[in-house]
Design a protein around this motif. Structure first.
Motif, PDB file in Angstrom:
ATOM      1  N   TRP A 120      43.322  68.038   3.774  1.00 54.86           N
ATOM      2  CA  TRP A 120      42.415  67.406   4.643  1.00 54.86           C
ATOM      3  C   TRP A 120      42.737  66.291   5.531  1.00 54.86           C
ATOM      4  N   LEU A 121      43.414  65.361   4.752  1.00 48.16           N
ATOM      5  CA  LEU A 121      43.641  63.907   5.247  1.00 48.16           C
ATOM      6  C   LEU A 121      44.516  64.355   6.786  1.00 48.16           C
TER       7      LEU A 121
ATOM      8  N   THR B 102      36.536  67.823   9.320  1.00 46.98           N
ATOM      9  CA  THR B 102      36.129  67.324   8.039  1.00 46.98           C
ATOM     10  C   THR B 102      35.037  67.753   8.005  1.00 46.98           C
ATOM     11  N   PRO B 103      34.405  68.758   9.210  1.00 47.86           N
ATOM     12  CA  PRO B 103      32.626  69.563   8.541  1.00 47.86           C
ATOM     13  C   PRO B 103      33.715  70.574   7.709  1.00 47.86           C
ATOM     14  N   ALA B 104      34.265  71.466   7.619  1.00 47.60           N
ATOM     15  CA  ALA B 104      34.966  71.987   6.935  1.00 47.60           C
ATOM     16  C   ALA B 104      35.468  71.794   5.438  1.00 47.60           C
TER      17      ALA B 104
ATOM     18  N   ALA C  29      29.664  60.387   3.972  1.00 46.56           N
ATOM     19  CA  ALA C  29      30.280  59.083   4.654  1.00 46.56           C
ATOM     20  C   ALA C  29      31.103  60.069   5.640  1.00 46.56           C
ATOM     21  N   SER C  30      32.214  59.789   5.075  1.00 46.11           N
ATOM     22  CA  SER C  30      32.955  60.924   6.463  1.00 46.11           C
ATOM     23  C   SER C  30      32.759  61.814   6.990  1.00 46.11           C
ATOM     24  N   TRP C  31      31.749  62.918   7.084  1.00 46.46           N
ATOM     25  CA  TRP C  31      31.270  63.456   7.486  1.00 46.46           C
ATOM     26  C   TRP C  31      30.923  62.673   9.280  1.00 46.46           C
TER      27      TRP C  31
END
Length: 182
Positions: free
Chosen positions: A41-42, A53-55, A86-88
């Motif tokens: 992901w990163l 990020t959404p996935a 928060a990340s989304w």
């Protein structure tokens, strides 16, 4: 940029909360899988892949829904979901502010957004903890009225604590959009 650092931090928290839960239960292959998923992901976020990020947020939500079935605290799942939200949000906000070139305007909008995001996440976390902690039966009508009252109070708090930045009436807060309309 503060938003980028917070995005990476929230991704790490989203992955680490379930990993800690799996480690406490002795499920070390699941810990490794979570850490690999977090590194992937990163990496995709660093390469600015728009769907990453959404996935991964969706994958983490599905994993967090299953955590209590493995005997892992739902509080860890709640914290992971809040970090994922928060990340989304930060990922979408970073994509929106790429059009801003002026550092003063960028800083002002970033501060405004982060203050509202912080309040929203804090409120959501408190409501989630209350939902996991308090166990009594409410009828639908009473729960609906209570929920609406909490939403109104929370909205009033957000608009008073973090008011929207001011710009000229009728003008877009983004300079490029204002020029296109003229």
């Amino acid at each position: 940029m503060k938003t980028r650092n917070l995005l990476f931090f929230s991704i790490c928290l989203t992955v680490l909360f379930p990993a800690v839960g799996f480690a406490l239960r002795g499920m070390y292959p699941a810990v490794g899988l979570n850490l690999i998923m977090g590194l992937l992901w990163l990496g995709l976020t660093l390469k600015e892949i728009p769907w990453s990020t959404p996935a991964f947020f969706l994958l983490m939500c599905m994993e967090n829904a299953l955590l209590p079935l493995f005997g892992i605290s739902p509080f860890l799942a709640l914290l992971s979901v809040v970090s994922g939200l928060a990340s989304w949000d930060l990922h979408a906000f970073m994509n929106r502010i790429t059009v801003l070139k002026e550092p003063v305007v960028l800083h002002r909008f970033e501060q405004h957004h982060l203050s509202r995001l912080g309040l929203t996440l804090a409120g959501g976390t408190v409501l989630g903890v209350l939902g996991l902690s308090i166990h009594f039966h409410l009828g639908f009508f009473l729960a609906f009225i209570l929920g609406m009252a909490l939403l109104v109070i929370f909205w009033a708090l957000i608009t008073r604590i973090a008011p929207a930045p001011q710009h000229a009436p009728g003008a877009s807060p983004f300079p490029e959009e204002s020029r296109e309309e003229e």
